[in-house]
Design an enzyme around this catalytic site. Sequence first.
Site, short mmCIF file in Angstrom:
data_model
loop_
_atom_site.label_atom_id
_atom_site.label_comp_id
_atom_site.label_asym_id
_atom_site.label_seq_id
_atom_site.Cartn_x
_atom_site.Cartn_y
_atom_site.Cartn_z
N LEU A 173 70.17 32.70 24.19
CA LEU A 173 70.20 31.28 23.88
C LEU A 173 69.98 31.02 22.38
O LEU A 173 69.01 31.48 21.81
CB LEU A 173 69.10 30.57 24.70
CG LEU A 173 69.06 29.05 24.55
CD1 LEU A 173 70.32 28.43 25.09
CD2 LEU A 173 67.83 28.50 25.24
N ASP A 174 70.87 30.25 21.77
CA ASP A 174 70.73 29.82 20.38
C ASP A 174 70.73 30.98 19.39
O ASP A 174 70.26 30.85 18.26
CB ASP A 174 69.46 28.98 20.17
CG ASP A 174 69.45 27.74 21.04
OD1 ASP A 174 70.54 27.25 21.37
OD2 ASP A 174 68.37 27.26 21.38
#
Lengths: 289, 289, 289, 289
Positions: free
Chosen positions: D228-229
């Site tokens: 994520l990210d």
Amino acid sequence: MKSQIVTFLIKCPDQKGLVAKITNFFYQKGFNILSCQQYVNSIEDTYFMRIRLNADGTNISKSELETSFLELAEPLQFDWSVNYGDKKQNVALMVSHTSHNLYDLLERFKEGHLDCNVKMIINNHDKLRHIAEMFDVPFYHLPVTKESKKQQEAQVIDLLDSNEIDLVVMARYMQILSSKFINHYKERIINIHHSFLPAFQGANPYKRAYERGVKLIGATAHYATEDLDEGPIIEQDVKPVSHESTPTTLKRIGADIEKLVLARAVKCHLNNQIIVSGNRAIIFPEAGE
Amino acid sequence: MKSQIVTFLIKCPDQKGLVAKITNFFYQKGFNILSCQQYVNSIEDTYFMRIRLNADGTNISKSELETSFLELAEPLQFDWSVNYGDKKQNVALMVSHTSHNLYDLLERFKEGHLDCNVKMIINNHDKLRHIAEMFDVPFYHLPVTKESKKQQEAQVIDLLDSNEIDLVVMARYMQILSSKFINHYKERIINIHHSFLPAFQGANPYKRAYERGVKLIGATAHYATEDLDEGPIIEQDVKPVSHESTPTTLKRIGADIEKLVLARAVKCHLNNQIIVSGNRAIIFPEAGE
Amino acid sequence: MKSQIVTFLIKCPDQKGLVAKITNFFYQKGFNILSCQQYVNSIEDTYFMRIRLNADGTNISKSELETSFLELAEPLQFDWSVNYGDKKQNVALMVSHTSHNLYDLLERFKEGHLDCNVKMIINNHDKLRHIAEMFDVPFYHLPVTKESKKQQEAQVIDLLDSNEIDLVVMARYMQILSSKFINHYKERIINIHHSFLPAFQGANPYKRAYERGVKLIGATAHYATEDLDEGPIIEQDVKPVSHESTPTTLKRIGADIEKLVLARAVKCHLNNQIIVSGNRAIIFPEAGE
Amino acid sequence: MKSQIVTFLIKCPDQKGLVAKITNFFYQKGFNILSCQQYVNSIEDTYFMRIRLNADGTNISKSELETSFLELAEPLQFDWSVNYGDKKQNVALMVSHTSHNLYDLLERFKEGHLDCNVKMIINNHDKLRHIAEMFDVPFYHLPVTKESKKQQEAQVIDLLDSNEIDLVVMARYMQILSSKFINHYKERIINIHHSFLPAFQGANPYKRAYERGVKLIGATAHYATEDLDEGPIIEQDVKPVSHESTPTTLKRIGADIEKLVLARAVKCHLNNQIIVSGNRAIIFPEAGE
């Protein structure tokens, strides 16, 4: 020419096959192409290239290279220059009252972040000498009046020529140079103007910025030309300000913009990143350098 | 006046005791002072205040408040205005060809991010009607020629007046307004100019920016005055560009700057953050609003 | 207290009538209020004020003023401090290897742009001495190893205390200070970190920025606390970069951001513009100063 | 292949003669080279090229070109792709609650500023349907719970595949995609994160930015990866903020950054300006396009 980084700057009419022909030329001579940056101006049908070469794999001499390159360059109408990276450029700094640009450039020079020799500081006022002494750079006080302008410029030119100065940096030198001076050092004089040109061309930009109530102020580094503050722009930056700022505050805020803008412009010039075309400066970004 | 946020904007000669006197006045009347922002222009010896009040703790009526405030204001030579936050401002958008500012303002309005009623869109060309329809805002096509300019302006003013328009936003309306028009809506017309003023005042700023070879382009939102592009600046912003940009590219990059700059300026106006003083706009920042 | 500029910094629970009460207090004592800046944190119901006074119209002594102010401050639970502007702060600069922040701060100090006395430079390495000599500031080489850390810190504290240092600036001092040291100079140690915190907390931020492929790099000036790089942020800035940048290029670009960010933070501190609240620093902008 | 603009993206081990060989290849085939941009990563000894060709002067078919290019590509170990510019990419927008990115992308698409077909909007909430209707784009409400996540993703993939979607834009879609989904659309999913990554990775970045007291906030567009990210960053930008900003204010200021950052990233992708290398995205600037 071993272990040198050779940079060619080329400008010519746009035509088919240019990049192939040029890169092939250097590849055939045994150069390793470190970077090859192009710009096509499709409005004026003009082609620009900056090509950096590592000379490690070749035994060619400078004159052989140039003779050979001419055969390529002439039919394609190249306007070109080459820098062999074997000699530091000699730089003269011209100043008047303010010290921030001077300190900043000298510090970069002293710490090895500007690839040049700062040979002298010239001031039309008897000011800032202590800074020259701190950094151990020769200082010349050459005052100027309306009457003595011609002689003073002749003195300055003598000084520059006899020191083989390659680049003149007007680090807030508050005098207008004559056409004669400008043309003697064409595209080799960089000036910093304390506004985001073309706004506030001329005198007192910070005062006028205050009066106009602008919400940002800036600085512009450009090549000096006969028309004051109208030369090709190399670098600009701005910072937001508010109504709270007085002309004095603007001057202080602006000083920090000025010093970074001028230093970046000087670095671009020393690093052969600039091709001037008419009144526009093509600035090739550093390519992993 | 329960649950309202009341905003006073005050301008007066600077003098001792102003903040104490003003804040005391509202404190005595039972207001809670949410924020109290000041600016002293020491060059012109002028004092500016924006004071936001919560009316929850008071039963005073608007007329009582104003009558009482006048007793404070007159001896201190206040130039003042008050907004009671009880009525949304009516806004008219004027456009010509380009859609980016129009979309951006309508979307903010539609999603509740602009505290106003967009009552109409006026275009001198028969363009952008589909956008008005998408956002369900009345659209008026009022063409203008050199000959019909006077009548067209009269029509526009009629339309604005009959709809009780408080603010006119020239979202790239490519016509110069007459002095009559300007003065009818003094400090209530916001224009967006597609350059960082005072650079590239007038027509074709992106083309001129290309020709001048600037390294940044920008946009300026300002109150319209009789002198084209010379009104008090509300908001400005810029973005770096390079020699690669053509006038067309600059236009595209500039569109994004324009739309944010205009939206911020309109928001400042609607939020009573601005006092105009001569040709300068004092913009108080939002205070936790 | 004639001709002085007195600055009060106040923090207290938010409550009705604060600005009226405080400004009235100073008005009654004969002060001219130059600026009065407030901030209400409505999440924590806390009120902050920075008020600058011209003492020209009053004959009150410092102790009378403070005794009198206490009567206002105690019932309202003020956490407050006052600066009388009559004594320059003494500053110590701590460095390790890099020179850019050091040069920049010394040049501002030397040219009168930082209102303080730079009393000494402390380095854990035997480097940068030539810069101290250029600017004629005492230089102390106090090396540190894992084993000698405790003694070295004691030496440093002795040196700082005996010179009545008010502010310690860690201008790229590459050592973690002990809690003891930090607490001895609570909210009086400013550190520059070479990233836009909280990104790249800890070591080698430029290398990690390269590896993460970020499109901007930055710098952060903050008060040093026990948790490394987690203290209240005073100032931050960034600059766009591209994939072309190597860790070395990023370091060079970052140096220019670092030096301006640190200088601005130091100036804010010296100018009494900061109130720390928990882990947040409230930075009042200059008000026409 | 007449009148087409053909773009090759090439990645390979760095070696002598690459630019000469590649440009020669296209020159020999009769192409006009519009721009030829290179990047050498000297840390990993990798070479990257983006070359844009005008096919006007050649009669070669796509398959002939590719067969022929393979002969060059294989010995030099090219990792390459080609885009013939003859087919608009199909785009799906995924959203949840916030409308600003959606409006901005749709408006650019509608006005012809994004070279693609926006084929659908997918929302896990029954929100923003009115915007889809305004712009006449099919809207799919596909709700998701912890339990239904697997099925919902299967539905989404079906929908995307049956519409031959080339690019998925997560315009604030507040769901984590499974590895299966990510890998199905490798380097074809662009996400906007509302912070300047790697700062404030994960949930609630504006709230955390407030608590950390940062002086700037930002947004990051990146390719979605399993972590994520943490995917390759395409575009980032920031804006200065002050202590005055609450999490709500930050959200509002941030929305304007988010929408421009995401739009620029999508444009770069559609324009074949990106080569992903490990976790870094090489973004070639537009070359006079």
